[in-house]
Design a protein around this motif. Structure first.
Motif, PDB file in Angstrom:
ATOM      1  N   UNK A  92      29.383  -8.349  -8.033  1.00 28.96           N
ATOM      2  CA  UNK A  92      29.576  -7.494  -6.862  1.00 28.96           C
ATOM      3  C   UNK A  92      30.895  -6.737  -6.944  1.00 28.96           C
ATOM      4  N   UNK A  93      31.942  -7.406  -7.428  1.00 24.37           N
ATOM      5  CA  UNK A  93      33.247  -6.756  -7.558  1.00 24.37           C
ATOM      6  C   UNK A  93      33.221  -5.606  -8.555  1.00 24.37           C
ATOM      7  N   UNK A  94      32.553  -5.820  -9.674  1.00 26.40           N
ATOM      8  CA  UNK A  94      32.540  -4.825 -10.736  1.00 26.40           C
ATOM      9  C   UNK A  94      31.566  -3.704 -10.415  1.00 26.40           C
ATOM     10  N   UNK A  95      30.378  -4.050  -9.927  1.00 28.01           N
ATOM     11  CA  UNK A  95      29.377  -3.034  -9.644  1.00 28.01           C
ATOM     12  C   UNK A  95      28.829  -2.443 -10.928  1.00 28.01           C
ATOM     13  N   UNK A  96      28.009  -1.426 -10.789  1.00 23.49           N
ATOM     14  CA  UNK A  96      27.494  -0.703 -11.937  1.00 23.49           C
ATOM     15  C   UNK A  96      26.577  -1.489 -12.844  1.00 23.49           C
ATOM     16  N   UNK A  97      25.955  -2.531 -12.316  1.00 25.07           N
ATOM     17  CA  UNK A  97      25.004  -3.284 -13.118  1.00 25.07           C
ATOM     18  C   UNK A  97      25.619  -4.320 -14.035  1.00 25.07           C
ATOM     19  N   UNK A  98      26.937  -4.529 -13.980  1.00 24.41           N
ATOM     20  CA  UNK A  98      27.568  -5.529 -14.838  1.00 24.41           C
ATOM     21  C   UNK A  98      27.471  -6.900 -14.180  1.00 24.41           C
ATOM     22  N   UNK A  99      27.021  -7.874 -14.937  1.00 27.93           N
ATOM     23  CA  UNK A  99      27.022  -9.268 -14.509  1.00 27.93           C
ATOM     24  C   UNK A  99      27.526 -10.095 -15.677  1.00 27.93           C
ATOM     25  N   UNK A 100      28.610 -10.846 -15.460  1.00 25.69           N
ATOM     26  CA  UNK A 100      29.100 -11.677 -16.569  1.00 25.69           C
ATOM     27  C   UNK A 100      28.077 -12.750 -16.894  1.00 25.69           C
ATOM     28  N   UNK A 101      27.989 -13.094 -18.152  1.00 22.10           N
ATOM     29  CA  UNK A 101      27.014 -14.109 -18.567  1.00 22.10           C
ATOM     30  C   UNK A 101      27.564 -15.501 -18.302  1.00 22.10           C
ATOM     31  N   UNK A 102      26.654 -16.451 -18.215  1.00 22.16           N
ATOM     32  CA  UNK A 102      27.060 -17.852 -18.100  1.00 22.16           C
ATOM     33  C   UNK A 102      27.884 -18.244 -19.323  1.00 22.16           C
ATOM     34  N   UNK A 103      27.587 -17.634 -20.469  1.00 25.64           N
ATOM     35  CA  UNK A 103      28.316 -17.901 -21.699  1.00 25.64           C
ATOM     36  C   UNK A 103      29.748 -17.377 -21.675  1.00 25.64           C
ATOM     37  N   UNK A 104      30.069 -16.568 -20.709  1.00 24.13           N
ATOM     38  CA  UNK A 104      31.447 -16.115 -20.492  1.00 24.13           C
ATOM     39  C   UNK A 104      32.118 -16.949 -19.416  1.00 24.13           C
ATOM     40  N   UNK A 105      31.424 -17.162 -18.315  1.00 22.24           N
ATOM     41  CA  UNK A 105      32.037 -17.819 -17.149  1.00 22.24           C
ATOM     42  C   UNK A 105      32.270 -19.309 -17.369  1.00 22.24           C
ATOM     43  N   UNK A 106      31.287 -20.036 -17.881  1.00 22.38           N
ATOM     44  CA  UNK A 106      31.467 -21.485 -17.995  1.00 22.38           C
ATOM     45  C   UNK A 106      32.546 -21.884 -19.004  1.00 22.38           C
ATOM     46  N   UNK A 107      32.657 -21.209 -20.141  1.00 22.93           N
ATOM     47  CA  UNK A 107      33.801 -21.514 -21.015  1.00 22.93           C
ATOM     48  C   UNK A 107      35.147 -21.156 -20.356  1.00 22.93           C
ATOM     49  N   UNK A 108      35.152 -20.095 -19.557  1.00 24.27           N
ATOM     50  CA  UNK A 108      36.369 -19.729 -18.825  1.00 24.27           C
ATOM     51  C   UNK A 108      36.727 -20.827 -17.838  1.00 24.27           C
ATOM     52  N   UNK A 109      35.734 -21.340 -17.132  1.00 24.97           N
ATOM     53  CA  UNK A 109      35.980 -22.432 -16.188  1.00 24.97           C
ATOM     54  C   UNK A 109      36.481 -23.680 -16.914  1.00 24.97           C
ATOM     55  N   UNK A 110      35.887 -23.978 -18.059  1.00 21.82           N
ATOM     56  CA  UNK A 110      36.338 -25.137 -18.849  1.00 21.82           C
ATOM     57  C   UNK A 110      37.782 -24.963 -19.294  1.00 21.82           C
ATOM     58  N   UNK A 111      38.134 -23.760 -19.737  1.00 21.83           N
ATOM     59  CA  UNK A 111      39.508 -23.482 -20.157  1.00 21.83           C
ATOM     60  C   UNK A 111      40.474 -23.676 -18.995  1.00 21.83           C
ATOM     61  N   UNK A 112      40.136 -23.101 -17.828  1.00 28.24           N
ATOM     62  CA  UNK A 112      41.009 -23.226 -16.658  1.00 28.24           C
ATOM     63  C   UNK A 112      41.155 -24.682 -16.226  1.00 28.24           C
TER      64      UNK A 112
END
Length: 180
Positions: A61-81
């Motif tokens: 929703x923040x980015x708009x324009x049809x972009x949706x981050x993949x689970x393969x991007x978000x979950x590793x980011x969450x693990x890193x954090x």
């Protein structure tokens, strides 16, 4: 055989036929520079505890324009954090983790406040250009420039002189736009 892409007219965009609104089959530039996604995820969790899926939806929703981050991007980011001690998890039933920011995460967010502010402004501008009809011609022209650049950069006849001329033309356009 070289892939041919057509330049877009205003009518293409009004019909929704723009290249930008279709799934992209080739590599695009990264929307988030190094570390920006981590900062954005931390920012969203700071606003309220969230599940991974909620983070994906909010970024979309923040980015708009049809972009949706993949689970393969978000979950590793969450693990890193989480590994860095910036967020912690709590099971909220049905094996769903809910992420909370830690004090260390709040401190990191304060340290990176300017970067987060700049990123949010960039995303707001991107959404505005893509969704506001008054910017339709600018959005179309930006897509045409990207298409022309992709075609030139994929050309086998691209030599140092042609690269210099392309950069010179882009620089000149930037100067002229800045003077408007």
């Amino acid at each position: 055989m070289r892939l041919q892409r057509k330049l877009h007219s205003r009518a293409d965009f009004e019909r929704g036929d723009s290249f930008a609104e279709r799934p992209h089959s080739g590599r695009r530039g990264r929307l988030f520079e190094s570390g920006r996604m981590k900062g954005l995820v931390l920012y969203l969790i700071n606003q309220s505890p969230k599940h991974g899926y909620e983070i994906i939806k909010e970024i979309s929703e923040l980015v708009g324009g049809g972009y949706t981050p993949s689970a393969g991007t978000i979950y590793p980011t969450l693990s890193f954090l989480e590994d860095m001690g910036l967020i912690a998890t709590e099971n909220s039933g049905a094996d769903r983790k809910q992420y909370h920011i830690t004090e260390a995460g709040k401190l990191r967010l304060q340290e990176r406040g300017d970067m987060i502010k700049q990123l949010l402004e960039k995303l707001e501008t991107k959404r505005e250009i893509q969704s506001n009809d008054k910017f339709l011609d600018i959005h179309r022209a930006m897509e045409n420039l990207k298409t022309a650049l992709r075609l030139q950069l994929g050309s086998k006849e691209l030599d140092a002189e042609k690269i210099r001329k392309i950069a010179e033309n882009i620089d000149q356009a930037a100067v002229e736009i800045g003077r408007l």
